[in-house]
Structure formats: structure tokens, C-alpha cells
Design a protein around this motif. Structure first.
Motif, PDB file in Angstrom:
ATOM      1  N   ASP A  94      14.513   7.895 -19.205  1.00  0.00           N
ATOM      2  CA  ASP A  94      14.188   6.726 -18.385  1.00  0.00           C
ATOM      3  C   ASP A  94      15.384   5.801 -18.199  1.00  0.00           C
ATOM      4  OD1 ASP A  94      11.352   7.293 -18.123  1.00  0.00           O
ATOM      5  OD2 ASP A  94      11.162   6.742 -20.236  1.00  0.00           O
ATOM      6  N   ALA A  95      16.424   5.976 -18.989  1.00  0.00           N
ATOM      7  CA  ALA A  95      17.512   5.002 -19.016  1.00  0.00           C
ATOM      8  C   ALA A  95      18.504   5.172 -17.872  1.00  0.00           C
ATOM      9  CB  ALA A  95      18.253   5.077 -20.354  1.00  0.00           C
ATOM     10  N   GLY A  96      18.574   6.349 -17.284  1.00  0.00           N
ATOM     11  CA  GLY A  96      19.586   6.614 -16.276  1.00  0.00           C
ATOM     12  C   GLY A  96      20.830   7.188 -16.921  1.00  0.00           C
ATOM     13  N   PHE A  97      21.168   8.425 -16.574  1.00  0.00           N
ATOM     14  CA  PHE A  97      22.309   9.115 -17.167  1.00  0.00           C
ATOM     15  C   PHE A  97      23.583   8.844 -16.372  1.00  0.00           C
ATOM     16  CE2 PHE A  97      18.621  11.606 -18.381  1.00  0.00           C
ATOM     17  CZ  PHE A  97      18.858  11.903 -19.713  1.00  0.00           C
ATOM     18  N   ILE A  98      24.714   8.794 -17.065  1.00  0.00           N
ATOM     19  CA  ILE A  98      25.993   8.924 -16.363  1.00  0.00           C
ATOM     20  C   ILE A  98      26.251  10.416 -16.239  1.00  0.00           C
ATOM     21  CG2 ILE A  98      27.356   8.699 -18.501  1.00  0.00           C
ATOM     22  CD1 ILE A  98      29.575   7.444 -16.731  1.00  0.00           C
ATOM     23  N   VAL A  99      26.583  10.856 -15.030  1.00  0.00           N
ATOM     24  CA  VAL A  99      26.740  12.277 -14.728  1.00  0.00           C
ATOM     25  C   VAL A  99      28.193  12.535 -14.363  1.00  0.00           C
ATOM     26  CG1 VAL A  99      25.934  14.214 -13.339  1.00  0.00           C
ATOM     27  CG2 VAL A  99      24.365  12.323 -13.846  1.00  0.00           C
ATOM     28  N   TRP A 121      28.594   9.613 -11.362  1.00  0.00           N
ATOM     29  CA  TRP A 121      27.608   8.689 -10.820  1.00  0.00           C
ATOM     30  C   TRP A 121      26.597   8.381 -11.922  1.00  0.00           C
ATOM     31  CZ3 TRP A 121      27.992  13.805  -9.433  1.00  0.00           C
ATOM     32  CH2 TRP A 121      26.889  14.623  -9.685  1.00  0.00           C
ATOM     33  N   VAL A 122      25.694   7.452 -11.640  1.00  0.00           N
ATOM     34  CA  VAL A 122      24.658   7.081 -12.604  1.00  0.00           C
ATOM     35  C   VAL A 122      23.301   7.230 -11.931  1.00  0.00           C
ATOM     36  CG1 VAL A 122      23.742   5.287 -14.114  1.00  0.00           C
ATOM     37  CG2 VAL A 122      26.212   5.481 -13.774  1.00  0.00           C
ATOM     38  N   THR A 123      22.422   8.008 -12.540  1.00  0.00           N
ATOM     39  CA  THR A 123      21.087   8.211 -11.981  1.00  0.00           C
ATOM     40  C   THR A 123      20.274   6.923 -12.105  1.00  0.00           C
ATOM     41  OG1 THR A 123      20.228   9.047 -14.095  1.00  0.00           O
ATOM     42  CG2 THR A 123      21.175  10.659 -12.566  1.00  0.00           C
ATOM     43  N   PRO A 124      19.252   6.757 -11.269  1.00  0.00           N
ATOM     44  CA  PRO A 124      18.487   5.505 -11.276  1.00  0.00           C
ATOM     45  C   PRO A 124      17.892   5.178 -12.651  1.00  0.00           C
ATOM     46  CG  PRO A 124      17.976   6.758  -9.305  1.00  0.00           C
ATOM     47  CD  PRO A 124      18.823   7.653 -10.170  1.00  0.00           C
ATOM     48  N   HIS A 125      17.992   3.917 -12.991  1.00  0.00           N
ATOM     49  CA  HIS A 125      17.439   3.430 -14.249  1.00  0.00           C
ATOM     50  C   HIS A 125      15.948   3.171 -14.078  1.00  0.00           C
ATOM     51  CE1 HIS A 125      16.872   1.163 -17.876  1.00  0.00           C
ATOM     52  NE2 HIS A 125      16.656   0.027 -17.237  1.00  0.00           N
ATOM     53  N   CYS A 148      21.826  -3.344 -14.459  1.00  0.00           N
ATOM     54  CA  CYS A 148      21.001  -2.464 -13.638  1.00  0.00           C
ATOM     55  C   CYS A 148      19.523  -2.686 -13.935  1.00  0.00           C
ATOM     56  CB  CYS A 148      21.357  -1.002 -13.888  1.00  0.00           C
ATOM     57  SG  CYS A 148      22.979  -0.530 -13.266  1.00  0.00           S
ATOM     58  N   PRO A 149      18.784  -3.340 -13.042  1.00  0.00           N
ATOM     59  CA  PRO A 149      17.338  -3.398 -13.208  1.00  0.00           C
ATOM     60  C   PRO A 149      16.712  -2.063 -12.817  1.00  0.00           C
ATOM     61  CG  PRO A 149      17.977  -4.488 -11.183  1.00  0.00           C
ATOM     62  CD  PRO A 149      19.254  -4.075 -11.880  1.00  0.00           C
ATOM     63  N   LYS A 150      15.432  -1.949 -12.967  1.00  0.00           N
ATOM     64  CA  LYS A 150      14.724  -0.713 -12.662  1.00  0.00           C
ATOM     65  C   LYS A 150      14.984  -0.277 -11.227  1.00  0.00           C
ATOM     66  CE  LYS A 150      10.248   1.505 -13.330  1.00  0.00           C
ATOM     67  NZ  LYS A 150       8.876   1.343 -13.892  1.00  0.00           N
ATOM     68  N   GLY A 151      15.311   0.995 -11.052  1.00  0.00           N
ATOM     69  CA  GLY A 151      15.533   1.560  -9.725  1.00  0.00           C
ATOM     70  C   GLY A 151      16.973   1.566  -9.261  1.00  0.00           C
ATOM     71  N   SER A 152      17.866   0.889  -9.965  1.00  0.00           N
ATOM     72  CA  SER A 152      19.265   0.821  -9.537  1.00  0.00           C
ATOM     73  C   SER A 152      20.112   1.863 -10.254  1.00  0.00           C
ATOM     74  CB  SER A 152      19.833  -0.581  -9.785  1.00  0.00           C
ATOM     75  OG  SER A 152      19.771  -0.910 -11.160  1.00  0.00           O
ATOM     76  N   GLY A 153      21.257   2.188  -9.662  1.00  0.00           N
ATOM     77  CA  GLY A 153      22.173   3.167 -10.239  1.00  0.00           C
ATOM     78  C   GLY A 153      23.555   3.007  -9.637  1.00  0.00           C
ATOM     79  N   HIS A 154      24.326   4.090  -9.621  1.00  0.00           N
ATOM     80  CA  HIS A 154      25.681   4.060  -9.065  1.00  0.00           C
ATOM     81  C   HIS A 154      25.938   5.345  -8.286  1.00  0.00           C
ATOM     82  CE1 HIS A 154      27.297   0.506 -11.287  1.00  0.00           C
ATOM     83  NE2 HIS A 154      26.305   0.820 -12.106  1.00  0.00           N
ATOM     84  N   GLU A 155      26.570   5.218  -7.133  1.00  0.00           N
ATOM     85  CA  GLU A 155      26.906   6.365  -6.307  1.00  0.00           C
ATOM     86  C   GLU A 155      28.097   7.123  -6.898  1.00  0.00           C
ATOM     87  OE1 GLU A 155      27.733   4.548  -2.582  1.00  0.00           O
ATOM     88  OE2 GLU A 155      25.610   4.435  -1.978  1.00  0.00           O
ATOM     89  N   SER A 156      28.289   8.348  -6.435  1.00  0.00           N
ATOM     90  CA  SER A 156      29.416   9.167  -6.891  1.00  0.00           C
ATOM     91  C   SER A 156      30.736   8.516  -6.490  1.00  0.00           C
ATOM     92  CB  SER A 156      29.320  10.569  -6.285  1.00  0.00           C
ATOM     93  OG  SER A 156      30.416  11.360  -6.693  1.00  0.00           O
ATOM     94  N   HIS A 157      31.670   8.480  -7.446  1.00  0.00           N
ATOM     95  CA  HIS A 157      32.964   7.860  -7.178  1.00  0.00           C
ATOM     96  C   HIS A 157      33.977   8.309  -8.224  1.00  0.00           C
ATOM     97  CE1 HIS A 157      31.043   5.248 -10.156  1.00  0.00           C
ATOM     98  NE2 HIS A 157      32.253   4.801 -10.494  1.00  0.00           N
TER      99      HIS A 157
END
Length: 227
Positions: free
Chosen positions: A145-150, A199-203, A111-120
Motif C-alpha cells: 500500500d505504501a508505493g514502491f520505488i521502481v 518511478w514511484v507507484t501510487p501511494h 505524497c498523500p493517497k493516490g500520488s506518485g512519481h513519473e519515470s525520470h
């Protein structure tokens, strides 16, 4: 005469029907992390990747247990051992005759900056797991800043449909949260029931965040060969 506050004073609250979450920060794992980072980087150069749950970034196929070699299999063994400790077949009659065995699907995420994962969710699996190879943070950057898994509480919509602004309180007197946010940390494994929406919030870190996901499927055990 009974004090009007008597019940409130002596009442205690406890969680009901808790959902299991396993988390381990594995010690002395630097060598394995370095090997995993190497094989993932090499694979990224030869495979275009998939777009499934990821919003931006790169996601490999689910055959990492094959192309990832011994580093991937070593991680797989760690995950299997962890899930074994917190899974039991209560219908198994003989200890040496298991009815189920694990099968794993493993893949890598960059995951580069700005990328994440949708809910699934992960249909067909018992446990969904993730391992962090690189948190993607440079010196001076924080976990926000790292992007959380939610992880989303599946019961969340029920009270909100009734009175959206009312919240239950927990044992510490804090309003109940409908999700659990976990920051990435190098060497951290987490596992949760595969039906939990997540999901994963944007990195937003300066470097690329690298993680490995593994589905744990419980399949019927193959019969033992005759001796």
C-alpha cells in the motif's frame, strides 16, 4: 560417450556487469526522523511546492540543505559517508589530494493517497539517493500500500525487442526481472546510479508518505589554500 545433458548439468550462471544499489536501514535514527518531519511540515505550510516528477502531492525546492537546518545537514552527512564508501577515484595519485568533492541537492516529497512519481533520471549527478521519513502506513496496512520505488534495468528493451515472451533465468531458476521494486521503510536510505530510470507507484496508505531525495554531484575539488 558424452551425456547430452553434461553441459547443462555442470553449467553455472553469474551476473554480468552488475549495477550498484546501496541500501541501509539506519539504526537509532528516530530522533533525526522526528526533526526532519518537523522541518518538512513547517516548510510545506510556507512553500507552494513544485511539479517536476511528482503526480500529485508536494515537492519542495532543491535547497533543503539550507532551509532544513542541522537535521538536513545530518542526513546529508550520512548519505555522503555511505556514497564515499562505494565510490573511488581510480585516477587519484595522492591520497591527500582528491580531484573531486561532493555537492548535494536535497528536496522533500509529501505524497498523500493516490500520488506518485513519473519515470525520470537525474542528469548531472553520480548517485541518486532517497531517505524515508514516513512510510505513510497505518496499522494493518502492508508495504504493497505504501508505493514502491521502481528501478528500471536499462538493458530491458533489448531481449524484449527480439522475442517478447522469452526470459533469461537467474541463478535460482526464476525468470529475469526487468525492474527492482523497493518498499519504503522509515530510516531507510537507498542510492543508485543517477542514470537509472525510476518511478514511484501510487501511494495507497492512509497517512501521507514523506521522503527526502538527494542528488550527489561530483565536482572538481577546490584547490587547498596555501599554508
Amino acid at each position: 560417450m558424452i551425456d547430452d545433458n553434461a553441459a547443462a548439468t555442470v553449467a553455472k550462471i553469474e551476473g554480468l556487469f552488475a549495477t550498484p544499489l546501496i541500501m541501509a536501514d539506519v539504526p537509532n535514527i528516530e530522533s533525526l526522523v522526528a526533526d526532519l518531519k518537523s522541518v518538512i511540515t513547517e516548510r510545506r505550510e510556507s512553500e507552494p511546492g513544485n511539479m517536476r516528477t511528482n503526480t500529485g502531492g508536494w515537492q519542495s525546492d532543491t535547497e533543503m540543505l539550507q532551509w532544513g537546518g542541522e537535521p538536513a545537514r545530518s542526513l546529508g552527512r550520512l548519505i555522503v559517508q555511505m556514497c564515499n564508501r562505494y565510490t573511488r577515484d581510480i585516477g587519484q595519485e595522492l591520497p591527500d589530494q582528491p580531484r573531486f568533492e561532493w555537492s548535494g541537492e536535497m528536496w522533500a516529497n509529501i505524497c498523500p493517497k493516490g500520488s506518485g512519481h513519473e519515470s525520470h533520471t537525474h542528469p548531472g549527478s553520480l548517485w541518486a539517493t532517497v531517505f524515508y521519513v514516513d512510510d505513510g502506513l497505518a496499522e494493518g496496512e502492508g508495504e504493497e500500500d505504501a508505493g514502491f520505488i521502481v528501478l528500471q534495468d536499462p538493458q530491458n528493451p533489448t531481449p524484449l525487442m527480439y522475442k517478447p515472451d522469452l526470459r533469461f533465468l537467474d541463478a535460482n531458476g526464476n525468470p529475469y526481472r526487468s525492474d527492482r521494486r523497493i518498499a519504503p521503510k522509515v530510516g531507510r536510505i537507498i542510492a543508485f546510479p543517477a542514470w537509472i530510470a525510476h518511478w514511484v507507484t501510487p501511494h495507497n496508505g492512509s497517512r501521507k508518505r514523506i521522503s527526502i531525495a538527494m542528488n550527489m554531484l561530483a565536482l572538481p575539488a577546490r584547490p587547498m589554500p596555501p599554508t
